[in-house]
Design an enzyme around this catalytic site. Sequence first.
Site, PDB file in Angstrom:
ATOM      1  N   ASP A  13      35.193   5.464  -7.404  1.00 18.55           N
ATOM      2  CA  ASP A  13      34.458   4.292  -8.102  1.00 18.55           C
ATOM      3  C   ASP A  13      33.706   3.489  -6.997  1.00 18.55           C
ATOM      4  OD1 ASP A  13      33.914   2.446 -10.006  1.00 18.55           O
ATOM      5  OD2 ASP A  13      35.542   1.416  -9.529  1.00 18.55           O
ATOM      6  N   ASP A  15      32.908  -0.391  -7.570  1.00 21.35           N
ATOM      7  CA  ASP A  15      32.907  -1.817  -7.765  1.00 21.35           C
ATOM      8  C   ASP A  15      34.643  -1.951  -7.675  1.00 21.35           C
ATOM      9  OD1 ASP A  15      30.638  -3.116  -7.894  1.00 21.35           O
ATOM     10  OD2 ASP A  15      30.504  -2.161  -9.989  1.00 21.35           O
TER      11      ASP A  15
END
Length: 220
Positions: A13, A15
């Site tokens: 991922d 963020d």
Amino acid sequence: MPKLSDFAAVIFDMDGLVLDTEATYRKAWQNAASTMGYSFSDEFCESLSGLSGENGLAKIITIFGADFNATEFNTLSNQSWCDWVSKHGMAVKSGFQPLLAAIIAHNIPYCLATNSRGKDARECLAYAGLSDTFATILSRDDVNHGKPAPDIFLKAAERLQVNISDCLVLEDSYTGVIAADKAGAYVVGVPSVWPMDERMRLHSALIVNDLTELLESFNA
């Protein structure tokens, strides 16, 4: 606990996992809301963590009502965010670089799978000095449904030409881990907010404090 070399690919991922973006988003959202006459608490901002832009706005409108001007909010928050990162840059999360080096040393394919739009993801990576780090980037633009739907992880595995069940997915939010779990990946939760959302444990094979701890567990 599997070894790093047991995985056919690693999916990151962005963020809150690779980049320390959460605080910058929270500041931008709160500044924009304040300008518009609203108040976003830290807890409310944290509840938006991991959601796609449209899902985040839908939640905001559910809470603050149909009169909430989403267009104005987006404009103000984007400007506030750009002003902040232009001055302060974008921090990379602790442990990312050593973990990436280990992945590369094992010749394991890897990619980025983010709920952010592609343009925004590349802008964030550029601010952090990581423009050339990910040869493969899957964004919200690449799938019909963002996280918590599993689509982006299934697409990532397809792009890397591996089975999703053989992939390690690293996520920092409940939204992310539930999407990865639905996809059938081996999920490690690396919470960006503490105390963590305890529901993450239901959808993660392992929870660690940071990526340094994860790498140490692979080397143990």
